[in-house]
Scaffold this motif. Structure first.
Motif, PDB file in Angstrom:
ATOM      1  N   UNK A 237      67.754  93.552  81.256  1.00  0.00           N
ATOM      2  CA  UNK A 237      66.774  93.866  80.208  1.00  0.00           C
ATOM      3  C   UNK A 237      65.600  92.878  80.178  1.00  0.00           C
ATOM      4  N   UNK A 238      65.644  91.874  81.044  1.00  0.00           N
ATOM      5  CA  UNK A 238      64.558  90.886  81.074  1.00  0.00           C
ATOM      6  C   UNK A 238      63.171  91.508  81.291  1.00  0.00           C
ATOM      7  N   UNK A 239      63.037  92.459  82.250  1.00  0.00           N
ATOM      8  CA  UNK A 239      61.712  93.073  82.444  1.00  0.00           C
ATOM      9  C   UNK A 239      61.192  93.735  81.170  1.00  0.00           C
ATOM     10  N   UNK A 240      62.109  94.324  80.376  1.00  0.00           N
ATOM     11  CA  UNK A 240      61.679  94.934  79.108  1.00  0.00           C
ATOM     12  C   UNK A 240      61.210  93.856  78.146  1.00  0.00           C
ATOM     13  N   UNK A 241      61.928  92.732  78.122  1.00  0.00           N
ATOM     14  CA  UNK A 241      61.572  91.665  77.182  1.00  0.00           C
ATOM     15  C   UNK A 241      60.208  91.061  77.517  1.00  0.00           C
ATOM     16  N   UNK A 242      59.948  90.861  78.790  1.00  0.00           N
ATOM     17  CA  UNK A 242      58.645  90.280  79.160  1.00  0.00           C
ATOM     18  C   UNK A 242      57.575  91.357  79.317  1.00  0.00           C
ATOM     19  N   UNK A 243      57.978  92.617  79.107  1.00  0.00           N
ATOM     20  CA  UNK A 243      57.063  93.767  79.186  1.00  0.00           C
ATOM     21  C   UNK A 243      56.333  93.835  80.516  1.00  0.00           C
ATOM     22  N   UNK A 244      57.075  93.546  81.573  1.00  0.00           N
ATOM     23  CA  UNK A 244      56.498  93.679  82.909  1.00  0.00           C
ATOM     24  C   UNK A 244      57.659  93.911  83.887  1.00  0.00           C
ATOM     25  N   UNK A 245      57.646  95.099  84.495  1.00  0.00           N
ATOM     26  CA  UNK A 245      58.764  95.474  85.360  1.00  0.00           C
ATOM     27  C   UNK A 245      58.714  94.794  86.722  1.00  0.00           C
ATOM     28  N   UNK A 246      57.638  94.094  87.002  1.00  0.00           N
ATOM     29  CA  UNK A 246      57.524  93.414  88.296  1.00  0.00           C
ATOM     30  C   UNK A 246      57.500  91.893  88.146  1.00  0.00           C
TER      31      UNK A 246
END
Lengths: 282, 405
Positions: A237-246
């Motif tokens: 879920x980290x990409x969701x938390x930082x709002x960047x999938x890359x």
């Protein structure tokens, strides 16, 4: 050290004795159902092909165009093979609970004698864990032997021209279950076993919490289980938390999951040791 | 010893079976087919700039598939990569090279080819914020721009609001320092799909950009396609406008014909129309300051240079093509770009075709034409060394790129 290993081996051998009947049953059911699958599935295909060729007066090639050629994957994807495999997984999962709770069953609780043994109490923990893993790997080994023999049986039943040419390893490689539970792909196999081992350590800790603190312990155990799942899944879920999938590379997410699962495993071992040595009541 | 017999038996069963299975897997593993590059004409070194990722698969068994790459004139299978390298691998040659060479810069950036422009010294990234955060797909018009100095690895980043339309998607970007030209597809006020061109100056960066051009209005067309850009450094951007045909029985228009070609001058901000040939199809390619127009007659292509000053064609000569369709991949009305199979790089036309030969096997083919001499520098195809004995294996390319640097 020698004495430590000897007592651990004794306990493991003892636990293996206790699981053996259940394990033999699982192995027997697996072999029996698999054997039916190896014979029934190709024979049904051969029968269907022959019937079609007779009733429609067509050649074998035309019949293959209608039904497709036969591969070992057609056998491995039937319930004759899937059912015993899932039965083995679920059976050993249930036994992982039973392996602890059986000690407290009945009036003369065996747990009293077990915990009073003049050996480090963590040896009880390790012996139960080893036995579960010996059972898991025995099932895997028997499944491999069964598949190897089954491949020969299927090849003997179906005429060569009707076979797709898919090898045993190829059939297992594309199988959604066997590619994970059998050592076909080292990545999937190690992942499955890593997750499985961490799960077993957490489950044992939850059981020991419940045994130590009764109802309060059950609540604590469930909370601990939920927290470990959240921690292990956190990197996903980290990409969701930082709002960047890359933002994170997939390799970094994977490395983080491995680190966190190791931390969970070690923490579970430490909690279990504390509970077994200090808290557990007989 | 007796009390351990069961334990030893089970452990032996596991160890021996798993070891034997491991050995069996190694021995039973089918060797990967050998790939060969067959040169039919010219010098194979011309393909050194080619990088592609391809796949070899069995038509008889879905379980037999291997990915390989062609890089620096050599093949290598990707099956033996470590898990961690495999996880970071991109099936896009350009993004894969950037992830490998500029890992830190690529962190947090989308991985589509259209998001990048590269020169000898810099890489420019242009993408909507929603390209890296899909949850913001419907609520922003924010454009992220980054410029990487390759040598110092210094990065400049900007966040810019695009005005004049909504729901932008970056189609391509073109860089002539310090100007960045960005082509987007977006919804206009009537929520109709349209094309817009924006300009961003790195020396005078602004927070908000208004469209320089509404391409649909400028070309008076509702159906537009853009030339695929391998470099993003061309001054003139070729556009093709399509003419809708008649509606089919379901009221849908699926038959479009080429109406006109235009090139957009990124420096002057105006369009020039390229006349269509009366005979054959018209091809329009561009690179740097050069616009090349081809008259596609199937077996041959007549090449012309477009003179932007007096808007006329200067004939360069003609080239015999190795197949009547190489480079001219079919483009459908719903595609937003053309020229994917024919790219102009360093004065050479790279024509590609996943040609199905008379014997029925896939053979990715390339023909490289030097526009100075309009002669073929190289033609050839990729195939299997043991094709005679391996009739069930096919080869396909995912994507290819010509590295101009």
């Amino acid at each position: 050290m020698k004495q430590y290993m000897k007592s651990l081996l004794n306990l493991t051998a003892f636990e293996l004795d206790r699981i053996s009947k259940f394990l033999y049953t699982l192995l027997g059911v697996t072999l029996l159902l698999n054997l039916i699958g190896y014979i029934y599935t190709p024979m049904r295909y051969v029968g269907r092909m022959n019937e079609y060729m007779q009733t429609e007066s067509v050649t074998a090639q035309q019949a293959i165009e209608r039904f497709g050629s036969f591969s070992f994957y057609d056998v491995t994807s039937t319930l004759w093979l899937l059912a015993p495999a899932t039965l083995g997984i679920s059976g050993l999962l249930l036994y992982s609970l039973f392996i602890w709770y059986r000690e407290w069953m009945g009036k003369n609780t065996f747990a009293y004698r077990l915990l009073m043994l003049p050996v480090p109490r963590m040896q009880i923990f390790y012996s139960k864990l080893f036995v579960i893993y010996i059972a898991i790997f025995s099932l895997i080994a028997v499944q491999i032997i069964s598949l190897t023999i089954g491949f020969q049986i299927v090849s003997a039943i179906v005429p060569d021209d009707w076979l797709s040419g898919m090898t045993l390893v190829q059939a297992l490689n594309i199988h959604p279950l066997f590619t994970v539970i059998l050592p076909v792909s080292s990545f999937y196999f190690l992942s499955a076993n890593g997750i499985g081992l961490t799960f077993m350590l957490v489950l044992f800790t939850v059981i020991l919490l419940e045994r130590s603190y009764s109802f309060k312990g059950l609540g604590l155990g469930i909370a601990y289980g939920v927290v470990t799942v959240l921690i292990a899944a956190f990197p996903v879920f980290l990409p969701d938390l930082v709002q960047n999938y890359y933002f994170f590379y997939d390799s970094e997410i994977m490395a983080l999951i491995i680190v966190l699962m190791t931390v969970i495993g070690v923490t579970s071992l430490l909690i279990s040791r504390h509970l077994l040595n200090k808290k557990i009541t007989i | 010893m007796t009390k351990y017999s069961k334990l030893i038996s089970f452990v032996l069963l596991c160890v021996l079976t798993l070891s034997a299975f491991g050995i069996y897997q190694t021995q039973a593993g089918t060797p990967l087919p050998e790939i060969e590059l067959v040169t039919e004409e010219g010098n194979v070194d011309e393909l050194d700039a080619l990088y592609f990722i391809g796949n070899i698969y069995s038509t008889q068994s879905s379980g037999r598939s291997s990915t390989f790459e062609f890089k620096d004139g050599d093949f290598s299978y990707l099956n033996n990569r470590s898990v961690f390298r495999h996880l970071d691998f991109e099936y896009n040659p350009i993004a894969n090279r950037y992830v490998s060479d500029y890992r830190s810069f690529m962190r947090g950036k989308a991985r589509n080819t259209s998001n990048f422009t590269e020169t000898d010294d810099e890489i420019i990234y242009t993408a909507m914020t929603s390209d890296v955060n899909w949850r913001r797909m419907y609520d922003d018009n924010m454009l992220d721009i980054s410029l990487l100095d390759k040598e110092s690895e210094d990065e400049q980043s900007y966040e810019v609001r695009l005005e004049g339309a909504s729901y932008h998607g970056v189609v391509a970007s073109y860089y002539h320092a310090p100007e960045l030209t960005i082509v987007t597809q977006a919804a206009d006020e009537q929520m109709e799909n349209n094309w817009y061109i924006y300009s961003f100056n790195f020396d005078e960066p602004e927070d908000t950009l208004s469209p320089e051009v509404n391409v649909g209005q400028a070309l008076d067309s509702s159906s537009i396609q853009i030339s695929f850009s391998p470099t993003g450094t061309e001054r003139y951007i070729p556009f093709k406008s399509l003419q809708p045909g008649e509606e089919d029985e379901y009221g849908e228009i699926t038959n479009y014909t080429t109406d006109a070609f235009h090139v957009y001058d990124t420096q002057n901000g105006d369009f020039q129309e390229i006349p269509l040939f009366e005979e054959g199809e018209t091809l329009v390619l561009s690179e740097d300051e050069q616009v090349v127009v081809g008259q596609d007659l199937g077996e041959t292509i007549n090449w012309h240079a477009w003179n932007v000053t007096d808007e006329s064609l200067n004939e360069l000569g003609s080239t015999d093509m190795i197949t009547p369709s190489i480079g001219r991949l079919p483009v459908y009305y719903y595609n937003h770009s053309f020229n994917q199979g024919m790219q102009l790089v360093n004065g050479h036309v790279y024509a590609y075709e996943d040609h199905y030969s008379e014997d029925g096997y896939g053979r990715p083919m390339f023909q490289i034409i030097d526009l100075d001499s309009v002669s073929t520098d190289f033609s050839g195809y990729f195939g299997l060394e043991d094709r005679e004995n391996d009739r069930s294996t096919e080869m396909m390319l995912f994507d290819f790129t010509i590295n101009p640097l």
